[in-house]
Scaffold this active site. Structure first.
Site, PDB file in Angstrom:
ATOM      1  N   ASP A  46      -1.775  -0.826  -4.116  1.00 47.73           N
ATOM      2  CA  ASP A  46      -2.951  -0.778  -3.251  1.00 47.73           C
ATOM      3  C   ASP A  46      -3.341   0.701  -3.091  1.00 47.73           C
ATOM      4  O   ASP A  46      -2.601   1.600  -3.507  1.00 47.73           O
ATOM      5  CB  ASP A  46      -2.557  -1.393  -1.907  1.00 47.73           C
ATOM      6  CG  ASP A  46      -3.570  -1.111  -0.826  1.00 47.73           C
ATOM      7  OD1 ASP A  46      -4.753  -1.404  -1.048  1.00 47.73           O
ATOM      8  OD2 ASP A  46      -3.172  -0.591   0.241  1.00 47.73           O
ATOM      9  N   ALA A 104      -5.648   2.521   0.139  1.00 53.55           N
ATOM     10  CA  ALA A 104      -5.509   3.052   1.520  1.00 53.55           C
ATOM     11  C   ALA A 104      -4.261   2.502   2.218  1.00 53.55           C
ATOM     12  O   ALA A 104      -4.024   1.292   2.235  1.00 53.55           O
ATOM     13  CB  ALA A 104      -6.745   2.696   2.327  1.00 53.55           C
ATOM     14  N   ALA A 122      -9.707  -4.430  14.695  1.00 51.74           N
ATOM     15  CA  ALA A 122     -10.208  -3.844  13.444  1.00 51.74           C
ATOM     16  C   ALA A 122      -9.159  -3.940  12.338  1.00 51.74           C
ATOM     17  O   ALA A 122      -9.486  -4.033  11.160  1.00 51.74           O
ATOM     18  CB  ALA A 122     -10.600  -2.386  13.661  1.00 51.74           C
ATOM     19  N   MET A 141      -7.196  -6.438   7.823  1.00 50.42           N
ATOM     20  CA  MET A 141      -7.357  -5.315   6.889  1.00 50.42           C
ATOM     21  C   MET A 141      -6.852  -5.721   5.505  1.00 50.42           C
ATOM     22  O   MET A 141      -5.865  -6.442   5.389  1.00 50.42           O
ATOM     23  CB  MET A 141      -6.563  -4.115   7.394  1.00 50.42           C
ATOM     24  CG  MET A 141      -6.809  -2.856   6.628  1.00 50.42           C
ATOM     25  SD  MET A 141      -8.483  -2.240   6.849  1.00 50.42           S
ATOM     26  CE  MET A 141      -8.379  -1.525   8.483  1.00 50.42           C
ATOM     27  N   LYS A 168     -14.582  -5.803   2.139  1.00 55.89           N
ATOM     28  CA  LYS A 168     -15.126  -5.343   3.421  1.00 55.89           C
ATOM     29  C   LYS A 168     -16.086  -6.341   4.100  1.00 55.89           C
ATOM     30  O   LYS A 168     -16.101  -6.442   5.317  1.00 55.89           O
ATOM     31  CB  LYS A 168     -15.798  -3.978   3.252  1.00 55.89           C
ATOM     32  CG  LYS A 168     -14.786  -2.879   2.917  1.00 55.89           C
ATOM     33  CD  LYS A 168     -13.849  -2.607   4.093  1.00 55.89           C
ATOM     34  CE  LYS A 168     -12.649  -1.735   3.723  1.00 55.89           C
ATOM     35  NZ  LYS A 168     -11.382  -2.451   3.589  1.00 55.89           N
ATOM     36  N   HIS A 200     -14.005  -8.955   5.647  1.00 52.31           N
ATOM     37  CA  HIS A 200     -13.325  -8.343   6.788  1.00 52.31           C
ATOM     38  C   HIS A 200     -14.247  -8.358   8.017  1.00 52.31           C
ATOM     39  O   HIS A 200     -13.844  -8.736   9.107  1.00 52.31           O
ATOM     40  CB  HIS A 200     -12.892  -6.926   6.411  1.00 52.31           C
ATOM     41  CG  HIS A 200     -11.968  -6.285   7.399  1.00 52.31           C
ATOM     42  ND1 HIS A 200     -11.384  -5.072   7.190  1.00 52.31           N
ATOM     43  CD2 HIS A 200     -11.525  -6.691   8.613  1.00 52.31           C
ATOM     44  CE1 HIS A 200     -10.636  -4.769   8.234  1.00 52.31           C
ATOM     45  NE2 HIS A 200     -10.705  -5.731   9.111  1.00 52.31           N
ATOM     46  N   ARG A 240      -9.151  -9.872  -1.989  1.00 50.58           N
ATOM     47  CA  ARG A 240      -7.948 -10.532  -1.472  1.00 50.58           C
ATOM     48  C   ARG A 240      -8.349 -11.574  -0.433  1.00 50.58           C
ATOM     49  O   ARG A 240      -9.382 -11.405   0.213  1.00 50.58           O
ATOM     50  CB  ARG A 240      -7.044  -9.482  -0.795  1.00 50.58           C
ATOM     51  CG  ARG A 240      -6.603  -8.421  -1.755  1.00 50.58           C
ATOM     52  CD  ARG A 240      -5.976  -7.287  -0.969  1.00 50.58           C
ATOM     53  NE  ARG A 240      -5.652  -6.190  -1.889  1.00 50.58           N
ATOM     54  CZ  ARG A 240      -5.753  -4.902  -1.537  1.00 50.58           C
ATOM     55  NH1 ARG A 240      -6.195  -4.555  -0.329  1.00 50.58           N
ATOM     56  NH2 ARG A 240      -5.412  -3.972  -2.394  1.00 50.58           N
ATOM     57  N   ASP A 290       0.196  -2.416   1.902  1.00 51.97           N
ATOM     58  CA  ASP A 290       0.546  -2.225   3.324  1.00 51.97           C
ATOM     59  C   ASP A 290       0.008  -3.320   4.248  1.00 51.97           C
ATOM     60  O   ASP A 290       0.195  -3.226   5.457  1.00 51.97           O
ATOM     61  CB  ASP A 290      -0.008  -0.873   3.807  1.00 51.97           C
ATOM     62  CG  ASP A 290      -1.524  -0.839   3.801  1.00 51.97           C
ATOM     63  OD1 ASP A 290      -2.116  -1.140   2.749  1.00 51.97           O
ATOM     64  OD2 ASP A 290      -2.117  -0.539   4.850  1.00 51.97           O
TER      65      ASP A 290
HETATM   66 MG   LIG Z   1      -4.139  -0.802   2.132  1.00 45.32          MG
END
Ligand SMILES: [Mg+2]
Length: 278
Positions: free
Chosen positions: A12, A14, A45, A49, A53, A56, A160, A186
């Site tokens: 991944d 970020a 928020a 994640m 986007k 999200h 995802r 993450d």
């Molecule tokens: Mg990430």
């Protein structure tokens, strides 16, 4: 030449290889909703994640507290048009700030070099779009991190938790079977993506969204708060079905070695847990 039993490692971005704490999307999301007069907590928020986007944003709008704020403010539920408006703003915010959040997380380059020296192909997936990655990738490349492949949700039509970005990596890297591929990330969405693809998964508990703190914020915590928050972050990723959970990318080398041994012994990654929250 790749002589390892591992066909590829897919990382991944970020919170995994760049942007410790996965801060950029949180800042951009909060500012996007504030523009509409709606206040979003950091935990709201961060809840979903890792998704593409637009998805999200929808998941946040569907949270009860946010849905209520929206109705109070606008006198009606949100529409697809509202999602598009929010997305346009979020996109601009992210494009403006991404360059400042593209610093490499410690351990990225040593792992990159180690995989390279073994000839193991290095892929990547993200919740960012191609346009956003055109800002992030050159920054990371300048710092020495240049995975073989970058796949974004808009390139395959689905983000995802669908496994399509991993499939695209596998095709481009000629990496198979997928039970010889490792996905590292993450978020719960990263783990679900890896599991849906049939890969091994390593969850990173402290460097990204699961903990959601910058290094200086972590340093300010007292011992017992740190202990509780670290445990919650690790549990989140284990509950999502991660085969392994470690603190950050700096700890992945030995885990990758363990997985290589398990593959040699014909072990398979664990299956997707049915009760994922996303
Ligand atoms: Mg990430």
């Amino acid at each position: 030449m790749n002589t390892s039993p591992i066909a590829a490692v897919i990382l991944d971005w970020a919170g995994t290889t760049i942007d410790w704490g996965c801060v950029a999307p949180v800042v951009a999301i909060q500012e996007t909703f504030l523009e509409q007069g709606i206040s979003i907590s950091t935990s709201d928020a961060r809840l979903h994640m890792g998704l593409a986007k637009k998805e999200h944003l929808k998941s946040i709008l569907n949270l009860e507290s946010v849905a209520n704020q929206w109705i109070f403010k606008h006198g009606r539920s949100f529409s697809d048009r509202d999602v598009n408006t929010l997305y346009s703003y979020l996109e601009r915010k992210l494009l403006d700030c991404l360059a400042s959040y593209s610093t490499l997380i410690d351990g990225t380059l040593p792992l990159f070099d180690e995989l390279r020296s073994k000839g193991i192909p290095i892929g990547s997936t993200t919740g960012y779009t191609s346009e956003m990655m055109r800002i992030v990738q050159p920054k990371a490349a300048k710092l020495g991190y240049k995975p073989d492949i970058v796949v974004t949700p808009d390139q395959v039509g689905l983000g995802r938790t669908a496994p399509l970005m991993i499939y695209s990596n596998a095709i481009q890297l000629k990496a198979y079977p997928l039970h010889r591929v490792i996905k590292i990330g993450d978020t719960i969405a990263d783990i679900a993506e890896g599991k849906n693809a049939g890969c091994w998964t390593i969850g990173l508990a402290l460097s990204g969204n699961a903990l959601g703190l910058t290094k200086s914020e972590i340093n300010e915590l007292d011992f017992s708060t740190k202990d509780t928050l670290f445990k919650n972050a690790r549990d989140q990723l284990f509950k999502a079905g991660a085969d392994y959970v470690v603190d950050s990318i700096a700890d992945c080398g030995t885990i990758i070695e363990s997985i290589a041994l398990r593959i040699r012994d014909n072990h398979r990654p664990s299956l997707l847990k049915a009760s994922l929250p996303i």
